[in-house]
Scaffold this motif. Sequence first.
Motif, short mmCIF file in Angstrom:
data_model
loop_
_atom_site.label_atom_id
_atom_site.label_comp_id
_atom_site.label_asym_id
_atom_site.label_seq_id
_atom_site.Cartn_x
_atom_site.Cartn_y
_atom_site.Cartn_z
N THR A 180 0.81 -1.21 0.00
CA THR A 180 0.00 0.00 0.00
C THR A 180 0.85 1.27 0.00
O THR A 180 0.36 2.34 -0.29
CB THR A 180 -0.92 0.03 1.23
N CYS A 181 2.13 1.14 0.30
CA CYS A 181 3.03 2.28 0.30
C CYS A 181 3.37 2.66 -1.14
O CYS A 181 3.65 1.78 -1.97
CB CYS A 181 4.30 1.93 1.06
N PRO A 182 3.34 3.96 -1.49
CA PRO A 182 3.65 4.38 -2.87
C PRO A 182 5.05 3.94 -3.29
O PRO A 182 5.99 3.92 -2.49
CB PRO A 182 3.55 5.90 -2.80
N ASN A 183 5.18 3.63 -4.57
CA ASN A 183 6.44 3.11 -5.11
C ASN A 183 7.60 4.09 -4.91
O ASN A 183 8.72 3.68 -4.61
CB ASN A 183 6.28 2.80 -6.59
N ASP A 184 7.34 5.38 -5.08
CA ASP A 184 8.41 6.37 -4.93
C ASP A 184 8.99 6.35 -3.52
O ASP A 184 10.21 6.48 -3.33
CB ASP A 184 7.89 7.78 -5.25
N ILE A 185 8.14 6.20 -2.53
CA ILE A 185 8.60 6.17 -1.15
C ILE A 185 9.40 4.90 -0.87
O ILE A 185 10.42 4.93 -0.19
CB ILE A 185 7.42 6.31 -0.17
N VAL A 186 8.95 3.79 -1.43
CA VAL A 186 9.66 2.52 -1.25
C VAL A 186 11.07 2.62 -1.82
O VAL A 186 12.05 2.24 -1.18
CB VAL A 186 8.88 1.36 -1.91
N LEU A 187 11.19 3.19 -3.03
CA LEU A 187 12.51 3.36 -3.65
C LEU A 187 13.37 4.33 -2.85
O LEU A 187 14.57 4.13 -2.68
CB LEU A 187 12.36 3.83 -5.09
N TYR A 188 12.76 5.40 -2.35
CA TYR A 188 13.51 6.39 -1.57
C TYR A 188 14.04 5.76 -0.28
O TYR A 188 15.19 5.99 0.09
CB TYR A 188 12.61 7.59 -1.25
N GLU A 189 13.22 4.99 0.39
CA GLU A 189 13.64 4.36 1.64
C GLU A 189 14.79 3.38 1.43
O GLU A 189 15.64 3.21 2.30
CB GLU A 189 12.47 3.65 2.31
N ALA A 190 14.83 2.73 0.27
CA ALA A 190 15.91 1.78 -0.04
C ALA A 190 17.10 2.48 -0.69
O ALA A 190 18.10 1.83 -0.99
CB ALA A 190 15.39 0.67 -0.94
N ASP A 191 16.97 3.80 -0.93
CA ASP A 191 18.02 4.59 -1.56
C ASP A 191 18.39 4.04 -2.94
O ASP A 191 19.55 3.84 -3.27
CB ASP A 191 19.26 4.67 -0.66
N LEU A 192 17.35 3.77 -3.74
CA LEU A 192 17.53 3.27 -5.10
C LEU A 192 16.74 4.13 -6.08
O LEU A 192 15.72 4.71 -5.72
CB LEU A 192 17.06 1.82 -5.20
N GLN A 193 17.21 4.18 -7.31
CA GLN A 193 16.53 4.91 -8.37
C GLN A 193 15.61 3.96 -9.13
O GLN A 193 15.90 2.76 -9.24
CB GLN A 193 17.52 5.49 -9.37
N PRO A 194 14.54 4.51 -9.73
CA PRO A 194 13.74 3.67 -10.63
C PRO A 194 14.61 3.24 -11.81
O PRO A 194 15.54 3.94 -12.22
CB PRO A 194 12.62 4.60 -11.10
N LEU A 195 14.32 2.08 -12.35
CA LEU A 195 15.10 1.58 -13.49
C LEU A 195 15.01 2.51 -14.68
O LEU A 195 15.96 2.61 -15.46
CB LEU A 195 14.63 0.18 -13.87
N SER A 196 13.88 3.21 -14.84
CA SER A 196 13.73 4.11 -15.98
C SER A 196 14.77 5.24 -15.93
O SER A 196 15.34 5.61 -16.96
CB SER A 196 12.32 4.69 -16.03
#
Length: 156
Positions: free
Chosen positions: A112-128
């Motif tokens: 349920t957590c937005p994808n942007d926040i999940v990536l930010y918390e893991a300190d990773l960029q989207p693949l795009s």
Amino acid sequence: MWYSGTDLQKLEDNLNSILEDLWKFTEKHKLTFNPTKSTVWFFTTNRKLHGYQPGRDWGADAGTLRNTYISLIRPILEYGITVYCCASNTKLQKLERVQLSAVRVISGLRNTCPNDIVLYEADLQPLSLRRSALVKYYGKLCSLGDRNRTSAYLRD
């Protein structure tokens, strides 16, 4: 260890067989595993299996999981990027979903957590974003011609 397929029981049997072989190897060479540094990941784009968590209680910390993802999984997702960078958005989104599946395991955040926040918390960029930067870098290397040794390998 890596397996692909749709029969969950067969996948578990194959992985258990490999784990038994690995255990025999460690006993033979007098090695031991540290349970706090061991984990199991299950990456899938199949929504029916999305919540499946084999070995959730093995417990590696987020830093170990992130480093393992960056060194083992992400290179597979980015392999051949210069070829598939022009693929359809639906195909590229499948790769993004695999990354998000891994990042949710790393961060421990729910669906349920937005994808942007999940990536930010893991300190990773989207693949795009990584894709566009790598394609730009590839184009720059190709434009250097004979002035750069690496660009000679790209023209073949």
